[in-house]
Design a protein around this motif. Sequence first.
Motif, PDB file in Angstrom:
ATOM      1  N   SER A   1       0.837  -1.195   0.000  1.00 29.46           N
ATOM      2  CA  SER A   1       0.000   0.000   0.000  1.00 29.46           C
ATOM      3  C   SER A   1       0.881   1.256   0.000  1.00 29.46           C
ATOM      4  O   SER A   1       1.690   1.456   0.915  1.00 29.46           O
ATOM      5  N   GLN A   2       0.722   2.073  -1.028  1.00 31.05           N
ATOM      6  CA  GLN A   2       1.511   3.307  -1.113  1.00 31.05           C
ATOM      7  C   GLN A   2       1.171   4.263   0.025  1.00 31.05           C
ATOM      8  O   GLN A   2       2.033   5.004   0.506  1.00 31.05           O
ATOM      9  N   GLU A   3      -0.076   4.220   0.467  1.00 30.24           N
ATOM     10  CA  GLU A   3      -0.489   5.080   1.580  1.00 30.24           C
ATOM     11  C   GLU A   3       0.251   4.692   2.862  1.00 30.24           C
ATOM     12  O   GLU A   3       0.737   5.561   3.598  1.00 30.24           O
ATOM     13  N   THR A   4       0.337   3.372   3.111  1.00 33.22           N
ATOM     14  CA  THR A   4       1.044   2.904   4.307  1.00 33.22           C
ATOM     15  C   THR A   4       2.529   3.191   4.217  1.00 33.22           C
ATOM     16  O   THR A   4       3.154   3.620   5.196  1.00 33.22           O
ATOM     17  N   ARG A   5       3.121   2.989   3.047  1.00 30.26           N
ATOM     18  CA  ARG A   5       4.555   3.258   2.866  1.00 30.26           C
ATOM     19  C   ARG A   5       4.847   4.745   3.095  1.00 30.26           C
ATOM     20  O   ARG A   5       5.841   5.112   3.723  1.00 30.26           O
ATOM     21  N   LYS A   6       3.952   5.580   2.592  1.00 34.11           N
ATOM     22  CA  LYS A   6       4.130   7.022   2.766  1.00 34.11           C
ATOM     23  C   LYS A   6       4.036   7.404   4.240  1.00 34.11           C
ATOM     24  O   LYS A   6       4.810   8.234   4.742  1.00 34.11           O
ATOM     25  N   ARG A   7       3.097   6.761   4.927  1.00 35.39           N
ATOM     26  CA  ARG A   7       2.930   7.048   6.357  1.00 35.39           C
ATOM     27  C   ARG A   7       4.177   6.638   7.132  1.00 35.39           C
ATOM     28  O   ARG A   7       4.646   7.367   8.017  1.00 35.39           O
ATOM     29  N   TYR A   8       4.737   5.487   6.810  1.00 34.92           N
ATOM     30  CA  TYR A   8       5.960   5.021   7.478  1.00 34.92           C
ATOM     31  C   TYR A   8       7.124   5.973   7.228  1.00 34.92           C
ATOM     32  O   TYR A   8       7.874   6.325   8.150  1.00 34.92           O
ATOM     33  N   SER A   9       7.297   6.367   5.979  1.00 32.14           N
ATOM     34  CA  SER A   9       8.430   7.251   5.663  1.00 32.14           C
ATOM     35  C   SER A   9       8.275   8.598   6.354  1.00 32.14           C
ATOM     36  O   SER A   9       9.250   9.170   6.865  1.00 32.14           O
ATOM     37  N   ASN A  10       7.061   9.128   6.393  1.00 33.91           N
ATOM     38  CA  ASN A  10       6.828  10.416   7.068  1.00 33.91           C
ATOM     39  C   ASN A  10       7.095  10.307   8.568  1.00 33.91           C
ATOM     40  O   ASN A  10       7.676  11.219   9.175  1.00 33.91           O
ATOM     41  N   LYS A  11       6.655   9.183   9.167  1.00 29.11           N
ATOM     42  CA  LYS A  11       6.879   9.006  10.603  1.00 29.11           C
ATOM     43  C   LYS A  11       8.364   8.925  10.933  1.00 29.11           C
ATOM     44  O   LYS A  11       8.828   9.492  11.929  1.00 29.11           O
ATOM     45  N   LEU A  12       9.115   8.215  10.108  1.00 30.20           N
ATOM     46  CA  LEU A  12      10.550   8.069  10.373  1.00 30.20           C
ATOM     47  C   LEU A  12      11.286   9.390  10.158  1.00 30.20           C
ATOM     48  O   LEU A  12      12.176   9.753  10.928  1.00 30.20           O
ATOM     49  N   LYS A  13      10.921  10.112   9.116  1.00 31.20           N
ATOM     50  CA  LYS A  13      11.601  11.377   8.822  1.00 31.20           C
ATOM     51  C   LYS A  13      11.291  12.454   9.865  1.00 31.20           C
ATOM     52  O   LYS A  13      12.099  13.356  10.087  1.00 31.20           O
ATOM     53  N   SER A  14      10.113  12.327  10.493  1.00 33.63           N
ATOM     54  CA  SER A  14       9.743  13.329  11.515  1.00 33.63           C
ATOM     55  C   SER A  14      10.040  12.868  12.940  1.00 33.63           C
ATOM     56  O   SER A  14       9.733  13.581  13.901  1.00 33.63           O
ATOM     57  N   LEU A  15      10.637  11.688  13.080  1.00 29.16           N
ATOM     58  CA  LEU A  15      10.929  11.136  14.398  1.00 29.16           C
ATOM     59  C   LEU A  15      11.874  12.060  15.174  1.00 29.16           C
ATOM     60  O   LEU A  15      12.916  12.468  14.676  1.00 29.16           O
ATOM     61  N   LYS A  16      11.505  12.354  16.426  1.00 36.79           N
ATOM     62  CA  LYS A  16      12.338  13.208  17.265  1.00 36.79           C
ATOM     63  C   LYS A  16      12.609  12.513  18.592  1.00 36.79           C
ATOM     64  O   LYS A  16      11.684  12.164  19.318  1.00 36.79           O
ATOM     65  N   ILE A  17      13.902  12.314  18.887  1.00 38.76           N
ATOM     66  CA  ILE A  17      14.330  11.680  20.138  1.00 38.76           C
ATOM     67  C   ILE A  17      15.194  12.663  20.911  1.00 38.76           C
ATOM     68  O   ILE A  17      16.104  13.270  20.352  1.00 38.76           O
ATOM     69  N   ILE A  18      14.893  12.812  22.187  1.00 42.54           N
ATOM     70  CA  ILE A  18      15.726  13.644  23.061  1.00 42.54           C
ATOM     71  C   ILE A  18      16.340  12.744  24.129  1.00 42.54           C
ATOM     72  O   ILE A  18      15.619  12.083  24.892  1.00 42.54           O
ATOM     73  N   VAL A  19      17.671  12.691  24.151  1.00 47.22           N
ATOM     74  CA  VAL A  19      18.384  11.901  25.150  1.00 47.22           C
ATOM     75  C   VAL A  19      18.608  12.786  26.371  1.00 47.22           C
ATOM     76  O   VAL A  19      19.180  13.879  26.267  1.00 47.22           O
ATOM     77  N   CYS A  20      18.146  12.291  27.532  1.00 49.32           N
ATOM     78  CA  CYS A  20      18.195  13.101  28.750  1.00 49.32           C
ATOM     79  C   CYS A  20      19.087  12.448  29.801  1.00 49.32           C
ATOM     80  O   CYS A  20      19.044  11.230  30.005  1.00 49.32           O
ATOM     81  N   SER A  21      19.852  13.266  30.469  1.00 51.00           N
ATOM     82  CA  SER A  21      20.582  12.782  31.644  1.00 51.00           C
ATOM     83  C   SER A  21      19.679  12.826  32.871  1.00 51.00           C
ATOM     84  O   SER A  21      19.869  12.075  33.827  1.00 51.00           O
ATOM     85  N   GLU A  22      18.671  13.686  32.815  1.00 55.84           N
ATOM     86  CA  GLU A  22      17.625  13.760  33.842  1.00 55.84           C
ATOM     87  C   GLU A  22      16.294  14.015  33.158  1.00 55.84           C
ATOM     88  O   GLU A  22      16.222  14.762  32.179  1.00 55.84           O
ATOM     89  N   CYS A  23      15.249  13.381  33.672  1.00 49.50           N
ATOM     90  CA  CYS A  23      13.919  13.627  33.113  1.00 49.50           C
ATOM     91  C   CYS A  23      12.873  13.253  34.154  1.00 49.50           C
ATOM     92  O   CYS A  23      12.977  12.212  34.821  1.00 49.50           O
ATOM     93  N   ALA A  24      11.870  14.110  34.315  1.00 46.44           N
ATOM     94  CA  ALA A  24      10.817  13.855  35.303  1.00 46.44           C
ATOM     95  C   ALA A  24       9.472  14.304  34.730  1.00 46.44           C
ATOM     96  O   ALA A  24       9.393  15.196  33.888  1.00 46.44           O
ATOM     97  N   PHE A  25       8.421  13.681  35.210  1.00 49.04           N
ATOM     98  CA  PHE A  25       7.065  13.992  34.749  1.00 49.04           C
ATOM     99  C   PHE A  25       6.121  13.774  35.920  1.00 49.04           C
ATOM    100  O   PHE A  25       6.503  13.259  36.975  1.00 49.04           O
ATOM    101  N   LYS A  26       4.877  14.154  35.728  1.00 55.60           N
ATOM    102  CA  LYS A  26       3.882  13.902  36.781  1.00 55.60           C
ATOM    103  C   LYS A  26       2.522  13.658  36.157  1.00 55.60           C
ATOM    104  O   LYS A  26       2.252  14.063  35.024  1.00 55.60           O
ATOM    105  N   HIS A  27       1.701  12.959  36.921  1.00 52.04           N
ATOM    106  CA  HIS A  27       0.342  12.656  36.504  1.00 52.04           C
ATOM    107  C   HIS A  27      -0.518  13.888  36.702  1.00 52.04           C
ATOM    108  O   HIS A  27      -0.425  14.565  37.729  1.00 52.04           O
ATOM    109  N   ASP A  28      -1.342  14.183  35.710  1.00 55.83           N
ATOM    110  CA  ASP A  28      -2.223  15.352  35.810  1.00 55.83           C
ATOM    111  C   ASP A  28      -3.119  15.230  37.041  1.00 55.83           C
ATOM    112  O   ASP A  28      -3.740  14.200  37.276  1.00 55.83           O
TER     113      ASP A  28
END
Length: 413
Positions: free
Chosen positions: A285-312
């Motif tokens: 499926s060209q639609e699925t292939r396009k979706r995969y390529s867009n997701k990979l090209k827009s992938l953003k990873i931030i490597v953290c030495s510290e990271c914290a979050f909280k529940h709303d």
Amino acid sequence: YDSEITCHNCGRAYNTNNTQILSIEYISTLNLTELLIAIHKDDIIGKTLERDIYVHYLKYKHRYDDYVKPDINYAKYVVLKKFDCSRYIVNERINFKGEIVDYDIVAKLDIQPTEVNYILLSLGAKDDYRNFSVDELYDILKLIYKHTHYKDGKGVQSIYKKIREALRDKKERMNNNEPWNVDDYKKELYLYSKTHGEYYLCDDLYYWDNDRLPKSILERLPKLDIGSRVGENSVKELFFVKIPSIKEYSLEFYTINENLQKELVDWISDRLTFIYANSVRNVHSQETRKRYSNKLKSLKIIVCSECAFKHDGNEEILKMENNEIMPLDGIYYLKSNYTSIFESKSDPQFWNSLTEVFCLNLNISREDIYRTIREILQNSIEFNKLDIDNYLSPEDWENACKEMGISETEYEK
């Protein structure tokens, strides 16, 4: 009597010759092992149950898949009234609704297990989970909870997996007009959580493919004991469990690991096309292939030495541990204190976490693709180039490069 053997199931001693005349009343006093041995050994019982069990057993013992259920007679009614084999899996020697055959006794009488199994099939047993109906499969799930053998959850994971496969296959073949009685199936459906060591109502259980999410989230949730990377959407649909939601969490603070961040961005960029080519090698499926390529090209990873979050709505701050990942607002936060790729090479958990980022990004749960992505991430560019021929034609590789916006000369085979 020529000889006597004691049955392990009930302690009864019985003879091994086949000269005893047995009435229907006597048949009803036997345990299941004795009954099957008697049917196999004694012509008189065969005549008593004629054309219901014995004749069909003889006729189909080499072709039992063609077995056609005959009209029931009183003798068989008496047998089935006492021995419920409707939830018996002969290949696994499990009966969810009654006693099981003592195969040690069977072996001592020089009877092959397959011969006993043929008779069990004529009594309503099945040789595979796929031969049960949808209603019967959910009934088995409920019986597991009540069965003393599975009180501690031992062995349920394998059964859950097989039932999931059977349910998935049946649902794929069902048309929209066939009922899927969710409310009935969910009612009093207790399933086992190995992480919490007890059974829970399905509505109170969770399942997830990604074990690299923060432990501070996952350890609070009872997880269905069905193994890893089974496919969380499928498990949610068929077992009526929940998938952990991270939408209720917000980022509190993070500190970027500058050294590893820069190196990892370049490292991933050099391998994106290999990951894409492998992920879509059977996708037309060209639609699925396009979706995969867009997701990979827009992938953003931030490597953290510290990271914290909280529940709303909760002031408690939860800190991430090493090699945990947290997807928030389209960004994947990866906690690591390594200063270089070289340092991380010997840590499998780091690469497991990085691989999970790609599986989450592409919504992939298949184990084979997971392993391949992990290998691509860890391998050198040179090795990945050499490995292309194992799974891609030159044309497919050229198309993958174009779809990822890579020039044809950037990667040369």
